[in-house]
Design a protein around this motif. Sequence first.
Motif, PDB file in Angstrom:
ATOM      1  N   GLN A  44       0.841  -1.191   0.000  1.00  0.00           N
ATOM      2  CA  GLN A  44       0.000   0.000   0.000  1.00  0.00           C
ATOM      3  C   GLN A  44       0.875   1.239   0.000  1.00  0.00           C
ATOM      4  O   GLN A  44       1.770   1.370   0.838  1.00  0.00           O
ATOM      5  N   ASP A  45       0.635   2.153  -0.958  1.00  0.00           N
ATOM      6  CA  ASP A  45       1.334   3.434  -0.965  1.00  0.00           C
ATOM      7  C   ASP A  45       0.741   4.323   0.112  1.00  0.00           C
ATOM      8  O   ASP A  45      -0.483   4.461   0.198  1.00  0.00           O
ATOM      9  N   GLU A  46       1.598   4.896   0.936  1.00  0.00           N
ATOM     10  CA  GLU A  46       1.164   5.765   2.027  1.00  0.00           C
ATOM     11  C   GLU A  46       1.987   7.049   2.035  1.00  0.00           C
ATOM     12  O   GLU A  46       3.171   7.033   1.710  1.00  0.00           O
ATOM     13  N   VAL A  47       1.345   8.155   2.408  1.00  0.00           N
ATOM     14  CA  VAL A  47       2.039   9.428   2.576  1.00  0.00           C
ATOM     15  C   VAL A  47       2.534   9.486   4.015  1.00  0.00           C
ATOM     16  O   VAL A  47       1.780   9.241   4.950  1.00  0.00           O
ATOM     17  N   MET A  48       3.819   9.783   4.175  1.00  0.00           N
ATOM     18  CA  MET A  48       4.426   9.834   5.508  1.00  0.00           C
ATOM     19  C   MET A  48       4.389  11.252   6.055  1.00  0.00           C
ATOM     20  O   MET A  48       4.557  12.216   5.311  1.00  0.00           O
ATOM     21  N   ALA A  49       4.191  11.366   7.350  1.00  0.00           N
ATOM     22  CA  ALA A  49       4.299  12.660   8.018  1.00  0.00           C
ATOM     23  C   ALA A  49       5.770  13.060   8.018  1.00  0.00           C
ATOM     24  O   ALA A  49       6.656  12.212   8.031  1.00  0.00           O
ATOM     25  N   THR A  50       6.032  14.350   8.012  1.00  0.00           N
ATOM     26  CA  THR A  50       7.414  14.820   7.985  1.00  0.00           C
ATOM     27  C   THR A  50       7.933  15.202   9.369  1.00  0.00           C
ATOM     28  O   THR A  50       9.113  15.456   9.520  1.00  0.00           O
ATOM     29  N   ASP A  51       7.055  15.222  10.374  1.00  0.00           N
ATOM     30  CA  ASP A  51       7.473  15.724  11.678  1.00  0.00           C
ATOM     31  C   ASP A  51       7.313  14.740  12.835  1.00  0.00           C
ATOM     32  O   ASP A  51       7.524  15.092  13.975  1.00  0.00           O
ATOM     33  N   PHE A  52       6.950  13.504  12.546  1.00  0.00           N
ATOM     34  CA  PHE A  52       6.889  12.493  13.598  1.00  0.00           C
ATOM     35  C   PHE A  52       6.998  11.106  12.981  1.00  0.00           C
ATOM     36  O   PHE A  52       6.877  10.937  11.784  1.00  0.00           O
ATOM     37  N   CYS A  53       7.277  10.135  13.813  1.00  0.00           N
ATOM     38  CA  CYS A  53       7.410   8.752  13.387  1.00  0.00           C
ATOM     39  C   CYS A  53       6.109   8.012  13.702  1.00  0.00           C
ATOM     40  O   CYS A  53       5.534   8.192  14.760  1.00  0.00           O
ATOM     41  N   GLN A  54       5.663   7.176  12.773  1.00  0.00           N
ATOM     42  CA  GLN A  54       4.420   6.425  12.961  1.00  0.00           C
ATOM     43  C   GLN A  54       4.755   5.037  13.484  1.00  0.00           C
ATOM     44  O   GLN A  54       5.404   4.247  12.811  1.00  0.00           O
ATOM     45  N   TYR A  55       4.296   4.749  14.680  1.00  0.00           N
ATOM     46  CA  TYR A  55       4.624   3.498  15.347  1.00  0.00           C
ATOM     47  C   TYR A  55       3.678   2.361  14.980  1.00  0.00           C
ATOM     48  O   TYR A  55       4.100   1.223  14.867  1.00  0.00           O
ATOM     49  N   PHE A  56       2.393   2.639  14.799  1.00  0.00           N
ATOM     50  CA  PHE A  56       1.417   1.619  14.428  1.00  0.00           C
ATOM     51  C   PHE A  56       0.967   1.815  12.991  1.00  0.00           C
ATOM     52  O   PHE A  56       0.852   2.941  12.520  1.00  0.00           O
ATOM     53  N   TYR A  57       0.674   0.697  12.303  1.00  0.00           N
ATOM     54  CA  TYR A  57       0.100   0.751  10.957  1.00  0.00           C
ATOM     55  C   TYR A  57      -0.826  -0.447  10.816  1.00  0.00           C
ATOM     56  O   TYR A  57      -0.425  -1.587  11.081  1.00  0.00           O
ATOM     57  N   ASP A  58      -2.069  -0.190  10.416  1.00  0.00           N
ATOM     58  CA  ASP A  58      -3.034  -1.262  10.199  1.00  0.00           C
ATOM     59  C   ASP A  58      -2.969  -1.699   8.743  1.00  0.00           C
ATOM     60  O   ASP A  58      -3.244  -0.899   7.839  1.00  0.00           O
TER      61      ASP A  58
END
Length: 110
Positions: free
Chosen positions: A25-39
């Motif tokens: 799945q293509d996802e857009v990442m935030a530029t100012d924090f890290c994403q710990y969970f992903y469904d």
Amino acid sequence: MSRTPKAEAAGATSTVTCPRCGHRQDEVMATDFCQYFYDCKGCGAVLRPKPGDCCVFCSYGSVPCPPVQNARAAGKPPACGPVRGPARAAPGGGVALSAAGGASGRPPCR
């Protein structure tokens, strides 16, 4: 969601591949924090970073998160956290993460 020049420069899109079912799945990442969970959109598995990685994009994405990309471009070691993701109930109640370090307790991304 519109992309900023900083987001474009940092490669703000990553393809997340689920290690359980192989769904991509293509996802857009935030530029100012890290994403710990992903469904996972394929099987519903909740992905968390592998040990030593700051976020799911660094573990399962086609490119690492923008804070890591920016640190590498500057010739610095990445220092990531706080982590964010959907709030989840922790075992025994409560919330599994907070904005001040998340479930990992890592320092802020730089």
